[in-house]
Design an enzyme around this catalytic site. Structure first.
Site: not given
Ligand code: GDP
Length: 427
Positions: A13, A223, A16, A40-41
């Site tokens: 999370d 992950q 990515k 989930g991205h």
């Molecule tokens: P992933 O599985 O690694 O892609 O991460 P997730 O999607 O589960 O969680 C990342 C969350 O953080 C998502 O809702 C993104 O839109 C948000 N996000 C990513 N980078 C940033 C950031 O720099 N600032 C903020 N406020 N949100 C971010």
């Protein structure tokens, strides 16, 4: 940007999806290389907000070939739901390709995972119960069904019959529940097979030829490193390797051909599901990070535990992945804090240590050693250049860079594509 792997450096999370979506602008191929629909991205781009589970985050660029690699386990039902949702929102999936070697999630995987988690009682791993673990277990046990098997109905029928016979002895014998119907699964998966056929390809040659043409390739992780089955908080781990090494195997690309490995770290740390987390905050700061950062699972909605940045875990992550650079995400979520802490070492049974212990028992006993820095207490979400960040934010990033042990390439200050500061080139 020839071949770049984007790797979760913590417990997942890390953002990515956002970084891949951004880097994919220049990519000719984006490959998802591990996990399944438990990942989930979340992506926010000019087309709207999307939660992708299986489809690579490059799908929004119609010229990029998006490959679901051999290292992913695919639930066809979830895949088609995702494809339908994307298509209904005007995003074409004509550029999607599925490796013929990808294993499939079958109805018995979902049923078994639920029964296994129930049986573990208070020791439940906290899996998403999407059948991912049992599907990877079958892959290793050489009892998996792969995408290519669906292309030949006779082969599929024989293989399914013998596997299901074995699975049904577990359902009836071990758990005392009704067996699953061979006909039902066969018919359902034959239909899926027909729909999947146009997408199924031998993917290693597609990638190899692109590399020879000098094209840009992104390897998209799911992950995070601390969930790796070898190096993570085992047994509270995932079932496929989210590491840079896993990118090589899960995409079918030799390790010497990966030019850059970008490790993604949140500016703090979170974890979802069960298992130890040395810098976990059970106080109002933890609650603030969760609320401010909207730290709830993209797919499951589960609240994530939040804590201070753990540089012991970060250095370990850099070591086992060979990061050439780091991206620090969600720095803006620290905007209101008066002070920040960074864990620089652990104290284990009265001794200061600088390594990430192998057992969850030791990790539960470690006490973080912190250093403290002042916060910047101003909004940074509109800042586009490193020099324009408040001094405290620059100091914080520079200190993280020293502790992580690789250059910080990118800093994310908001969820949207443009809210990214380039501190140094990724490649
Ligand atoms: P992933 O599985 O690694 O892609 O991460 P997730 O999607 O589960 O969680 C990342 C969350 O953080 C998502 O809702 C993104 O839109 C948000 N996000 C990513 N980078 C940033 C950031 O720099 N600032 C903020 N406020 N949100 C971010």
């Amino acid at each position: 940007m020839p071949v770049i792997a984007v790797i979760g450096a913590q417990w997942g999370d890390e953002g990515k999806g956002k970084v891949v979506d951004m880097l994919a602008e220049k990519a000719d191929i984006v490959v998802r290389f591990s996990g399944g629909d438990n990942a989930g991205h979340t992506i926010i781009n000019p087309y709207g907000k999307f939660a992708l589970q299986l489809v690579p985050s490059g799908i929004f660029y119609p010229d990029a070939v998006c490959i679901i690699g051999n290292g992913v386990v695919v639930n066809p039902e979830v895949l088609f739901k995702e494809i339908n949702t994307l298509n209904q929102r005007g995003i074409s999936t004509d550029n999607l390709v599925i490796s013929d070697r990808a294993n499939l999630i079958m109805p018995y995987h979902l049923a078994l995972e639920g029964l296994e988690e129930e049986a573990r009682g208070k020791d439940a791993i906290g899996t998403t119960r999407n059948g991912i673990g049992p599907a990877f277990a079958d892959k290793t046990a050489r009892r998996g069904i792969r995408a290519a098997d669906l292309l030949d109905k006779e082969v599929f029928a024989k293989r399914l019959a013998s596997i299901l016979e074995y699975k049904n002895t577990i359902f009836t014998g071990t758990y005392g529940v009704a067996p699953l119907s061979l006909d039902e699964i066969y018919n359902k998966y034959c239909e899926f097979g027909e729909r999947m056929t146009p997408y199924i390809r031998e993917t290693t040659a597609i990638i190899d030829e692109a590399i020879k043409r000098g094209e840009h390739i992104l390897l998209e992780g799911a992950q995070g490193t601390l969930l790796d089955p070898d190096f993570g908080t085992y047994p509270y781990a995932t079932s496929s390797s989210p590491l840079a090494g896993g990118a090589s195997v899960g995409a079918g690309i030799g390790p010497t051909r990966i030019d850059a490995v970008l490790g993604l770290f949140k500016a703090y740390i979170t974890r979802v599901g069960a298992g130890p987390m040395p810098t976990r905050l059970d106080d109002e700061t933890g609650e603030l990070l969760r609320k401010q950062g909207n730290e709830y699972g993209t797919v499951s909605g589960r609240p994530r535990d939040c804590g201070w940045f753990d540089s012991v875990a970060a250095r370990y992550s850099t070591r086992i992945n060979g990061f050439t650079g780091a991206a620090i995400t969600k720095l803006d979520n620290l905007d209101t804090l008066t002070y920040l802490r960074i864990c620089t070492a652990y104290e284990l049974d009265g001794e200061i240590i600088d390594y990430f212990p192998a057992t969850i028992q030791a990790l539960e006993r470690v006490k973080p050693v912190y250093e403290e820095m002042p916060g910047w207490q101003t909004s940074i979400t509109d800042i586009l250049k490193f020099e324009d960040l408040p001094r405290q934010a620059r100091d914080y990033i520079n200190r993280l860079e020293e502790l992580i042990g690789c250059p910080v390439n990118l800093i994310c200050v908001g969820p949207e594509r443009g809210q990214t500061i380039q501190k140094s080139p990724v490649l």
